[in-house]
Design a protein around this motif. Structure first.
Motif, PDB file in Angstrom:
ATOM      1  N   LYS A   1     -35.684   5.694 -18.456  1.00 44.46           N
ATOM      2  CA  LYS A   1     -35.138   6.154 -19.739  1.00 44.46           C
ATOM      3  C   LYS A   1     -33.683   5.765 -19.841  1.00 44.46           C
ATOM      4  CE  LYS A   1     -37.869   9.799 -21.717  1.00 44.46           C
ATOM      5  NZ  LYS A   1     -38.823  10.258 -20.643  1.00 44.46           N
ATOM      6  N   LYS A   2     -32.904   6.169 -18.799  1.00 44.39           N
ATOM      7  CA  LYS A   2     -31.468   5.898 -18.857  1.00 44.39           C
ATOM      8  C   LYS A   2     -30.967   5.533 -17.474  1.00 44.39           C
ATOM      9  CE  LYS A   2     -27.051   8.011 -20.227  1.00 44.39           C
ATOM     10  NZ  LYS A   2     -26.418   9.254 -20.733  1.00 44.39           N
ATOM     11  N   ILE A   3     -30.281   4.427 -17.417  1.00 50.95           N
ATOM     12  CA  ILE A   3     -29.612   3.993 -16.183  1.00 50.95           C
ATOM     13  C   ILE A   3     -28.113   4.016 -16.439  1.00 50.95           C
ATOM     14  CG2 ILE A   3     -29.108   1.937 -14.778  1.00 50.95           C
ATOM     15  CD1 ILE A   3     -32.061   1.293 -14.749  1.00 50.95           C
ATOM     16  N   VAL A   4     -27.360   4.621 -15.522  1.00 46.18           N
ATOM     17  CA  VAL A   4     -25.896   4.627 -15.642  1.00 46.18           C
ATOM     18  C   VAL A   4     -25.298   3.714 -14.584  1.00 46.18           C
ATOM     19  CG1 VAL A   4     -23.805   6.036 -15.447  1.00 46.18           C
ATOM     20  CG2 VAL A   4     -25.818   6.937 -16.646  1.00 46.18           C
ATOM     21  N   VAL A   5     -24.425   2.828 -15.028  1.00 42.16           N
ATOM     22  CA  VAL A   5     -23.726   1.930 -14.101  1.00 42.16           C
ATOM     23  C   VAL A   5     -22.280   2.392 -14.012  1.00 42.16           C
ATOM     24  CG1 VAL A   5     -22.971  -0.438 -13.677  1.00 42.16           C
ATOM     25  CG2 VAL A   5     -25.249  -0.003 -14.644  1.00 42.16           C
ATOM     26  N   ILE A   6     -21.845   2.711 -12.804  1.00 40.63           N
ATOM     27  CA  ILE A   6     -20.467   3.168 -12.594  1.00 40.63           C
ATOM     28  C   ILE A   6     -19.697   2.065 -11.905  1.00 40.63           C
ATOM     29  CG2 ILE A   6     -19.021   4.901 -11.480  1.00 40.63           C
ATOM     30  CD1 ILE A   6     -21.180   6.915 -11.822  1.00 40.63           C
ATOM     31  N   GLY A   7     -18.699   1.535 -12.613  1.00 34.03           N
ATOM     32  CA  GLY A   7     -17.962   0.382 -12.097  1.00 34.03           C
ATOM     33  C   GLY A   7     -18.567  -0.888 -12.667  1.00 34.03           C
ATOM     34  N   VAL A   8     -18.127  -1.268 -13.868  1.00 38.27           N
ATOM     35  CA  VAL A   8     -18.767  -2.403 -14.538  1.00 38.27           C
ATOM     36  C   VAL A   8     -17.919  -3.655 -14.308  1.00 38.27           C
ATOM     37  CG1 VAL A   8     -19.896  -3.186 -16.650  1.00 38.27           C
ATOM     38  CG2 VAL A   8     -19.654  -0.739 -16.229  1.00 38.27           C
ATOM     39  N   GLY A   9     -17.965  -4.163 -13.079  1.00 35.17           N
ATOM     40  CA  GLY A   9     -17.337  -5.442 -12.748  1.00 35.17           C
ATOM     41  C   GLY A   9     -18.419  -6.498 -12.634  1.00 35.17           C
ATOM     42  N   LEU A  10     -18.220  -7.474 -11.760  1.00 33.92           N
ATOM     43  CA  LEU A  10     -19.216  -8.533 -11.606  1.00 33.92           C
ATOM     44  C   LEU A  10     -20.570  -7.975 -11.161  1.00 33.92           C
ATOM     45  CD1 LEU A  10     -20.107 -11.544 -11.321  1.00 33.92           C
ATOM     46  CD2 LEU A  10     -19.330 -11.393  -8.954  1.00 33.92           C
ATOM     47  N   ILE A  11     -20.558  -7.130 -10.118  1.00 34.60           N
ATOM     48  CA  ILE A  11     -21.816  -6.628  -9.562  1.00 34.60           C
ATOM     49  C   ILE A  11     -22.486  -5.630 -10.512  1.00 34.60           C
ATOM     50  CG2 ILE A  11     -22.786  -5.245  -7.647  1.00 34.60           C
ATOM     51  CD1 ILE A  11     -22.071  -8.135  -6.887  1.00 34.60           C
ATOM     52  N   GLY A  12     -21.715  -4.649 -10.990  1.00 39.01           N
ATOM     53  CA  GLY A  12     -22.263  -3.663 -11.911  1.00 39.01           C
ATOM     54  C   GLY A  12     -22.641  -4.272 -13.246  1.00 39.01           C
ATOM     55  N   GLY A  13     -21.792  -5.139 -13.764  1.00 35.49           N
ATOM     56  CA  GLY A  13     -22.049  -5.774 -15.064  1.00 35.49           C
ATOM     57  C   GLY A  13     -23.272  -6.682 -15.013  1.00 35.49           C
TER      58      GLY A  13
ATOM     59  N   HIS B   1     -27.663  -3.034  -0.985  1.00 29.67           N
ATOM     60  CA  HIS B   1     -26.653  -4.098  -0.963  1.00 29.67           C
ATOM     61  C   HIS B   1     -27.265  -5.399  -1.460  1.00 29.67           C
ATOM     62  CE1 HIS B   1     -24.040  -7.029   1.636  1.00 29.67           C
ATOM     63  NE2 HIS B   1     -23.684  -7.042   0.371  1.00 29.67           N
ATOM     64  N   PRO B   2     -26.921  -5.797  -2.679  1.00 32.21           N
ATOM     65  CA  PRO B   2     -27.383  -7.099  -3.164  1.00 32.21           C
ATOM     66  C   PRO B   2     -26.523  -8.211  -2.550  1.00 32.21           C
ATOM     67  CG  PRO B   2     -26.169  -5.924  -4.896  1.00 32.21           C
ATOM     68  CD  PRO B   2     -26.081  -5.090  -3.651  1.00 32.21           C
ATOM     69  N   ILE B   3     -27.188  -9.192  -1.922  1.00 33.18           N
ATOM     70  CA  ILE B   3     -26.455 -10.289  -1.265  1.00 33.18           C
ATOM     71  C   ILE B   3     -26.166 -11.366  -2.297  1.00 33.18           C
ATOM     72  CG2 ILE B   3     -26.428 -11.844   0.736  1.00 33.18           C
ATOM     73  CD1 ILE B   3     -26.949  -8.795   1.248  1.00 33.18           C
ATOM     74  N   ALA B   4     -25.222 -11.095  -3.131  1.00 30.52           N
ATOM     75  CA  ALA B   4     -24.861 -12.049  -4.175  1.00 30.52           C
ATOM     76  C   ALA B   4     -23.417 -11.803  -4.521  1.00 30.52           C
ATOM     77  CB  ALA B   4     -25.739 -11.853  -5.406  1.00 30.52           C
ATOM     78  N   GLY B   5     -22.767 -12.798  -4.961  1.00 26.59           N
ATOM     79  CA  GLY B   5     -21.369 -12.632  -5.325  1.00 26.59           C
ATOM     80  C   GLY B   5     -20.824 -13.971  -5.738  1.00 26.59           C
ATOM     81  N   LYS B   6     -19.639 -13.942  -6.258  1.00 20.66           N
ATOM     82  CA  LYS B   6     -18.959 -15.167  -6.647  1.00 20.66           C
ATOM     83  C   LYS B   6     -17.492 -14.977  -6.289  1.00 20.66           C
ATOM     84  CE  LYS B   6     -21.700 -16.014 -10.839  1.00 20.66           C
ATOM     85  NZ  LYS B   6     -21.597 -16.174 -12.305  1.00 20.66           N
ATOM     86  N   GLU B   7     -16.722 -16.049  -6.358  1.00 20.35           N
ATOM     87  CA  GLU B   7     -15.293 -15.887  -6.121  1.00 20.35           C
ATOM     88  C   GLU B   7     -14.595 -15.378  -7.391  1.00 20.35           C
ATOM     89  OE1 GLU B   7     -16.754 -16.702  -2.956  1.00 20.35           O
ATOM     90  OE2 GLU B   7     -16.797 -18.576  -4.077  1.00 20.35           O
TER      91      GLU B   7
ATOM     92  N   LEU C   1     -23.932   2.732  -8.402  1.00 21.53           N
ATOM     93  CA  LEU C   1     -22.485   2.716  -8.151  1.00 21.53           C
ATOM     94  C   LEU C   1     -22.046   1.329  -7.693  1.00 21.53           C
ATOM     95  CD1 LEU C   1     -23.482   5.817  -7.093  1.00 21.53           C
ATOM     96  CD2 LEU C   1     -20.991   5.973  -6.921  1.00 21.53           C
ATOM     97  N   ALA C   2     -21.148   0.730  -8.442  1.00 20.66           N
ATOM     98  CA  ALA C   2     -20.645  -0.598  -8.081  1.00 20.66           C
ATOM     99  C   ALA C   2     -19.123  -0.577  -8.095  1.00 20.66           C
ATOM    100  CB  ALA C   2     -21.208  -1.649  -9.029  1.00 20.66           C
ATOM    101  N   VAL C   3     -18.573   0.501  -7.568  1.00 21.71           N
ATOM    102  CA  VAL C   3     -17.111   0.620  -7.469  1.00 21.71           C
ATOM    103  C   VAL C   3     -16.679   0.074  -6.104  1.00 21.71           C
ATOM    104  CG1 VAL C   3     -16.982   2.576  -9.041  1.00 21.71           C
ATOM    105  CG2 VAL C   3     -17.327   2.994  -6.592  1.00 21.71           C
TER     106      VAL C   3
ATOM    107  N   SER D   1     -14.460 -12.446 -10.473  1.00 16.10           N
ATOM    108  CA  SER D   1     -14.848 -11.044 -10.544  1.00 16.10           C
ATOM    109  C   SER D   1     -14.609 -10.540 -11.967  1.00 16.10           C
ATOM    110  CB  SER D   1     -14.060 -10.221  -9.525  1.00 16.10           C
ATOM    111  OG  SER D   1     -12.686 -10.440  -9.673  1.00 16.10           O
ATOM    112  N   GLY D   2     -14.987  -9.291 -12.211  1.00 20.51           N
ATOM    113  CA  GLY D   2     -14.758  -8.707 -13.519  1.00 20.51           C
ATOM    114  C   GLY D   2     -15.973  -8.765 -14.415  1.00 20.51           C
ATOM    115  N   ILE D   3     -15.971  -7.891 -15.405  1.00 28.30           N
ATOM    116  CA  ILE D   3     -17.104  -7.773 -16.330  1.00 28.30           C
ATOM    117  C   ILE D   3     -17.377  -9.085 -17.066  1.00 28.30           C
ATOM    118  CG2 ILE D   3     -15.647  -6.907 -18.230  1.00 28.30           C
ATOM    119  CD1 ILE D   3     -17.967  -5.068 -19.062  1.00 28.30           C
ATOM    120  N   GLU D   4     -16.325  -9.858 -17.302  1.00 31.78           N
ATOM    121  CA  GLU D   4     -16.477 -11.118 -18.046  1.00 31.78           C
ATOM    122  C   GLU D   4     -17.386 -12.091 -17.303  1.00 31.78           C
ATOM    123  OE1 GLU D   4     -13.630 -10.023 -16.847  1.00 31.78           O
ATOM    124  OE2 GLU D   4     -12.686  -9.059 -18.605  1.00 31.78           O
ATOM    125  N   ALA D   5     -17.455 -11.947 -15.976  1.00 36.72           N
ATOM    126  CA  ALA D   5     -18.257 -12.871 -15.169  1.00 36.72           C
ATOM    127  C   ALA D   5     -19.709 -12.400 -15.037  1.00 36.72           C
ATOM    128  CB  ALA D   5     -17.627 -13.035 -13.788  1.00 36.72           C
TER     129      ALA D   5
END
Lengths: 290, 290
Positions: free
Chosen positions: A6-18, A124-130, A71-73, A132-136
Motif C-alpha cells: 500500500k505504502k512504502i516510505v523511503v528515508i534518505g532520498v539520495g542515489l540509493i533511496g531515490g 545491502h544492495p551491491i550497486a552504486g556509482k561515483e 532507510l537509505a541514510v 550521488s544525490g537524488i538527481e542521479a
C-alpha cells in the motif's frame, strides 16, 4: 502480507533511496511511494520527476499506513533514524535498509526496535556509482546486481519472503548471509579497495618533489583510482561502522605489501611472475571482462 | 637527417612495436617499415595487415640501410638485443625504444653501444592496453598520449629533434626528463598501482574461507583491478628493472596503510574524512573524468 504494498516510505532520498523509490514506482509495486527527509525542496523535485508519489517532512505523517520503510541514510544516521521512527511504526511495518555495513544496523535495531524485531530485515544492495544525490536516481540501478539480506534471528520468514520478492521484482539477485560474514566479505571486496585507492591518491598528492605527477598517469591509474572520487563522508562512515573488519584487512594487506616489497628488492623474478600470474588468472576467471 | 626516414626497423612487434609501425606506415613517415623478430609467421601477418612493409629474421639484413631502430621487446630482452644489433648498426642510425623503465636501458646502452651513444635516445610512450600482441596493433595508440624522452648526456641534439618530430607526427605529446626521475615518477604513478592491484586480487584469492568472494565484487572492484589483468611477464620485468624505485614506493605505501589502519581502528572519523576529502579533491582536480 500482499505482493503489492500500500505504502512504502523511503528515508534518505539520495542515489540509493531515490533509485529504489523510482524502481518501485516504475514497476507499480506500491500504491504510494513516499519520501521522508528534511529538505522539502529536494523531495518536491523527486515528486516532480516521478521518483516519489508523495513526500513529508513530518515523521508521524510519513509513517502513517506505511507497510515498508527503506532507510537509505548515511551509516552514521541509521541509529538516530531508527530512534525517530520507532514510536511511529505501524504494527507489522517492515523495516529494511540499504547500508553498506550490516552488523552495526543489526546492533542498532536490537537497541532501538526491541518490540519490532520480527519485522526488521537489514539489507545491502551491491550497486552504486561515483555520482550521488537524488538527481542521479536510476530505476534500473539494481537490475542484475546482488542484494544481500542479513536477517536477525528474530526476523519472520514471511518478511524475508516479501522483501526478497520485492527486490527480485526490481531485478536484483537476492542472497542471504550472516551480518558478520557480510561485513567481512565486503570489507575485503569493496571497503579495502576504496581505502587503498583513496590512500594512493593522497600519497602521491603529498609528494611535491615529483612535480605535477598526475599528468603522467594513464588509463590504468584513472581506472584504479576511480573509486577515490567517491563520497568522502559516506566512506568515513563505512570506516567507522565497519572498523574492525576493515582494519583487519588493511593489516593483512599491509603485510602482503611488505612481502611484495621484499620480492622486488631482491629482484626475485620467479616469485613476482608467479604472484602476478596467479592474480591475473584469478581476475580473468572471476571478473566479467570490461 | 631528414624529416622522413628511408627505413625504420621495429624489433619486437607486439602491441607497442606493432602500433608504432602501423602509425608510421599510415602516416607515410618512412619509405620502409621493417619488422625484425624470430617468428616469421607473425611478422608475415604484420605485412599482410598493413602493419609492416617488410620483415626479416636475419639481423644483418634487417639493419641494412636502417635509419632508426625502435626496440619494443620486454625489458629483460633489451640488453641482449642491444648486443645483437650493435655490430650491425649503420653509422648515424638512431637507436630508441619503448620500454617502461629507462635507467636500465641507459645503463645497457652505455655498456653495449659505447661507440654509438650520440645516436641513442631512450624513450617511453605512456600508452598501453590490457591486451597485447601484434593483433592488437593500433595506429592511433599514441595520439594525445605522452611520450617521455630521457636523452643520454651524449645524445646529439639533432637526434632529439628528429625523434621528437617523429613522435609528434604520431600524435604524441613529447617531453624530456632525466632517466632516474622518470623511473621514480612512473614507479609512483604506474608501477605502484599495478603492483597494488595484482596484490589485492592475489590476497583475496588466498582466502578460501570467504567462499567465492569475487562474486560479491561490483564495478568499483572491476575498475580497481583491471590492471591486474595485465601481462605478468612484462610486469615481472618492470619489477626487476625498476626494483629500487618500486621497492621504495611500496615501502612508503606500506607505511601509509599502517597509518590508515590505525585511523580505522581508532574510528577516527575526522581524520578519515580529511584524508578521503583530500584524495577526492586531488583526483577530481587532476584526472580527466571518465
Amino acid at each position: 502480507l500482499h505482493s503489492q504494498f500500500k505504502k512504502i516510505v523511503v528515508i534518505g532520498v539520495g542515489l540509493i533511496g531515490g533509485s529504489f523509490a523510482k524502481a518501485v514506482k516504475q514497476r507499480g509495486l506500491a500504491e504510494e511511494v513516499c519520501g521522508f527527509g528534511r529538505d522539502a525542496q529536494k523531495l518536491q523535485w523527486g515528486v516532480d520527476h516521478q521518483i516519489l508519489d508523495t513526500f513529508s517532512v513530518d515523521i508521524e505523517l510519513a509513517m502513517k499506513n506505511c507497510e515498508l520503510v527503506f532507510l537509505a541514510v548515511p551509516l552514521g544516521s541509521m541509529e538516530p533514524m531508527l530512534k525517530i521512527i520507532g514510536p511511529h511504526l505501524p504494527e507489522q511495518c517492515i523495516v529494511t535498509d540499504g547500508g553498506s555495513a550490516k552488523q552495526s544496523f543489526v546492533n542498532s535495531s536490537l537497541k532501538c526496535l526491541q518490540n519490532h524485531l520480527p519485522y526488521v530485515l537489514p539489507a545491502h544492495p551491491i550497486a552504486g556509482k561515483e555520482v550521488s544525490g537524488i538527481e542521479a536516481s536510476d530505476g534500473d540501478l539494481y537490475v542484475d546486481h546482488r542484494l544481500i539480506l542479513t536477517p536477525l534471528e528474530q526476523t519472520h520468514e514471511e518478511v524475508i519472503t516479501k522483501v526478497t520478492q520485492l527486490w527480485q521484482s526490481l531485478g536484483a539477485i537476492v542472497e542471504k548471509m550472516r551480518s558478520d560474514f557480510h561485513d567481512e566479505v565486503f570489507a575485503a571486496t569493496s571497503h579495502l579497495p576504496h581505502f587503498l585507492a583513496f590512500n594512493l591518491v593522497d600519497l602521491l598528492n603529498e609528494h611535491p618533489e615529483l612535480g605535477d605527477v598526475f599528468k603522467y598517469t594513464a588509463g590504468g591509474f584513472r581506472d584504479f583510482t576511480r573509486i577515490a572520487s567517491s563520497d568522502p563522508v559516506m566512506w568515513r562512515d563505512i570506516g567507522v561502522y565497519n572498523s574492525e573488519a576493515i582494519a583487519k584487512w588493511l593489516r593483512q594487506y599491509q603485510a602482503s605489501i611488505a612481502n611484495l616489497a621484499d620480492l622486488v628488492e631482491n629482484q626475485d623474478a620467479e616469485a613476482l611472475e608467479k604472484l602476478f600470474s596467479r592474480a591475473k588468472s584469478a581476475r580473468d576467471k572471476h571478473i566479467i571482462k570490461s
